[in-house]
Design a protein around this motif. Sequence first.
Motif, PDB file in Angstrom:
ATOM      1  N   LEU A 173      56.516 127.925  61.285  1.00  0.00           N
ATOM      2  CA  LEU A 173      55.957 129.275  61.363  1.00  0.00           C
ATOM      3  C   LEU A 173      56.928 130.250  62.008  1.00  0.00           C
ATOM      4  N   ALA A 174      57.638 129.787  63.034  1.00  0.00           N
ATOM      5  CA  ALA A 174      58.536 130.653  63.808  1.00  0.00           C
ATOM      6  C   ALA A 174      59.734 129.836  64.259  1.00  0.00           C
ATOM      7  N   PRO A 175      60.756 129.713  63.422  1.00  0.00           N
ATOM      8  CA  PRO A 175      61.914 128.894  63.789  1.00  0.00           C
ATOM      9  C   PRO A 175      62.533 129.273  65.138  1.00  0.00           C
ATOM     10  N   ALA A 176      62.358 130.504  65.556  1.00  0.00           N
ATOM     11  CA  ALA A 176      62.938 130.940  66.832  1.00  0.00           C
ATOM     12  C   ALA A 176      62.311 130.251  68.035  1.00  0.00           C
ATOM     13  N   CYS A 177      61.165 129.591  67.852  1.00  0.00           N
ATOM     14  CA  CYS A 177      60.519 128.920  68.988  1.00  0.00           C
ATOM     15  C   CYS A 177      61.145 127.567  69.286  1.00  0.00           C
ATOM     16  N   THR A 178      61.883 126.991  68.335  1.00  0.00           N
ATOM     17  CA  THR A 178      62.404 125.642  68.516  1.00  0.00           C
ATOM     18  C   THR A 178      63.306 125.504  69.747  1.00  0.00           C
ATOM     19  N   PRO A 179      64.209 126.452  70.039  1.00  0.00           N
ATOM     20  CA  PRO A 179      65.045 126.299  71.236  1.00  0.00           C
ATOM     21  C   PRO A 179      64.266 126.327  72.551  1.00  0.00           C
ATOM     22  N   TYR A 180      63.015 126.741  72.505  1.00  0.00           N
ATOM     23  CA  TYR A 180      62.180 126.755  73.703  1.00  0.00           C
ATOM     24  C   TYR A 180      61.511 125.400  73.952  1.00  0.00           C
ATOM     25  N   MET A 181      61.643 124.475  73.006  1.00  0.00           N
ATOM     26  CA  MET A 181      61.005 123.164  73.108  1.00  0.00           C
ATOM     27  C   MET A 181      61.944 122.147  73.738  1.00  0.00           C
ATOM     28  N   LEU A 182      61.370 121.272  74.540  1.00  0.00           N
ATOM     29  CA  LEU A 182      62.074 120.125  75.090  1.00  0.00           C
ATOM     30  C   LEU A 182      61.250 118.891  74.740  1.00  0.00           C
ATOM     31  N   ALA A 183      61.824 117.971  73.987  1.00  0.00           N
ATOM     32  CA  ALA A 183      61.101 116.744  73.619  1.00  0.00           C
ATOM     33  C   ALA A 183      61.112 115.794  74.805  1.00  0.00           C
ATOM     34  N   SER A 184      59.946 115.361  75.239  1.00  0.00           N
ATOM     35  CA  SER A 184      59.862 114.555  76.453  1.00  0.00           C
ATOM     36  C   SER A 184      60.220 113.098  76.222  1.00  0.00           C
ATOM     37  N   HIS A 185      59.598 112.467  75.227  1.00  0.00           N
ATOM     38  CA  HIS A 185      59.803 111.028  75.070  1.00  0.00           C
ATOM     39  C   HIS A 185      59.650 110.630  73.607  1.00  0.00           C
ATOM     40  N   LEU A 186      60.081 109.422  73.303  1.00  0.00           N
ATOM     41  CA  LEU A 186      59.904 108.864  71.964  1.00  0.00           C
ATOM     42  C   LEU A 186      58.701 107.941  71.990  1.00  0.00           C
ATOM     43  N   SER A 187      57.665 108.327  71.280  1.00  0.00           N
ATOM     44  CA  SER A 187      56.445 107.528  71.217  1.00  0.00           C
ATOM     45  C   SER A 187      56.664 106.270  70.382  1.00  0.00           C
ATOM     46  N   LEU A 188      55.875 105.240  70.659  1.00  0.00           N
ATOM     47  CA  LEU A 188      55.888 104.042  69.821  1.00  0.00           C
ATOM     48  C   LEU A 188      55.174 104.279  68.493  1.00  0.00           C
ATOM     49  N   GLU A 189      54.437 105.383  68.383  1.00  0.00           N
ATOM     50  CA  GLU A 189      53.729 105.662  67.136  1.00  0.00           C
ATOM     51  C   GLU A 189      54.715 105.828  65.984  1.00  0.00           C
ATOM     52  N   GLN A 190      54.452 105.092  64.930  1.00  0.00           N
ATOM     53  CA  GLN A 190      55.339 105.148  63.769  1.00  0.00           C
ATOM     54  C   GLN A 190      55.435 106.588  63.258  1.00  0.00           C
ATOM     55  N   GLY A 191      56.615 106.989  62.934  1.00  0.00           N
ATOM     56  CA  GLY A 191      56.823 108.332  62.419  1.00  0.00           C
ATOM     57  C   GLY A 191      57.273 109.334  63.454  1.00  0.00           C
ATOM     58  N   HIS A 192      57.164 109.000  64.746  1.00  0.00           N
ATOM     59  CA  HIS A 192      57.508 110.007  65.752  1.00  0.00           C
ATOM     60  C   HIS A 192      58.996 110.336  65.744  1.00  0.00           C
ATOM     61  N   ARG A 193      59.832 109.315  65.599  1.00  0.00           N
ATOM     62  CA  ARG A 193      61.269 109.573  65.561  1.00  0.00           C
ATOM     63  C   ARG A 193      61.611 110.524  64.406  1.00  0.00           C
ATOM     64  N   SER A 194      61.026 110.252  63.236  1.00  0.00           N
ATOM     65  CA  SER A 194      61.279 111.112  62.077  1.00  0.00           C
ATOM     66  C   SER A 194      60.736 112.519  62.307  1.00  0.00           C
TER      67      SER A 194
END
Length: 353
Positions: free
Chosen positions: A281-302
């Motif tokens: 919706l707003a590509p400009a928001c992506t630099p404001y995000m910090l990914a905390s962790h990699l979940s064990l839920e399949q698909g999260h890495r992708s």
Amino acid sequence: MTNMANEIREIAERILPLDEEAMRAAQARLDSLTKPPGSLGKLEAAAAQAAGVTGEAMPDLSRKAVIVMAGDHGVCEEGVSAFPAEVTPQMVLNFLSGGAAVNVLARHAGADVVCVDVGVNADLSHPRLISRKIRRGTANMARGPAMSREEAIAAIRVGYDVVAELAEAGTRVFATGEMGIGNTTPSAAILIALGGLTPEQAVGRGTGIDDERLLHKQRVVERALAVNGADPADPLDVLAKLGGLEIAGLVGVILGAAAHRSLVVVDGFISSAAALVAARLAPACTPYMLASHLSLEQGHRSMLETIGLSPMIHMDMRLGEGTGAVLAFHFLDAAANIMREMATFESAGVSQG
């Protein structure tokens, strides 16, 4: 509908690029500290990112909150979860009484827990509950749209408004949390629609379902995708037809944090589905995000790779609620303390390489 869609567009237009001057100042400070350049890895990257987000070389990140959006899912009728739908309102009350995992971890991190009912299929009342119910749960996405476009936009607005109020009161860092039995199913559907994965790649075990129910869950998602025909070029269409009210609320949290120059720490699989929609919706928001962790839920890495995020920590977690994001608060505190407290080569009298 047009006016509401314009409202989302106006929110997106409030999101400014990161402050490059503040980032350069932060990097100069990091490079002057008594260590080889870049040797603290993601701590240094987080410090520079926080500077760009806030426009301050050494921002005060002590005021933190995890926003737990809660909503129910009609697709639970299809038997996609190991837990019954009644658990959603029960867990909301657990959050409000301070007894859930996210409450424990937030207390340890010095963060507030803000719980929002955006779509729980129950009547809830509590002094600390923010009640912004759009509807009592989504419809069954395996049989038709989960919600209307207008409802999705209204839920986004809920998240935005909650962040705006907290930011006005001084909160500088937000974490995404959620509660909604069955919500890994719409999250997987969003990933397939926007990320181009197959059900076998995107659909995971959620609350811990067995092999037979996993295959059933994949078929349910396939049916939802076929029935709804969501347009991947229209993220709002995907969100409305395949998403959840709490996911939409988190889209608003992410957009709101970016619009208010605040860092937003993204939790696991469900939160990342919201992050993916927000980024489209707003590509400009992506630099404001910090990914905390990699979940064990399949698909999260992708999911994270599709957004362009790299997780800070790998803890084999898959609880949700915002738990991984709140753990990452400690790393943000560490980054801020490094910036403020670590000696420079000059102040310590150490020879620089």
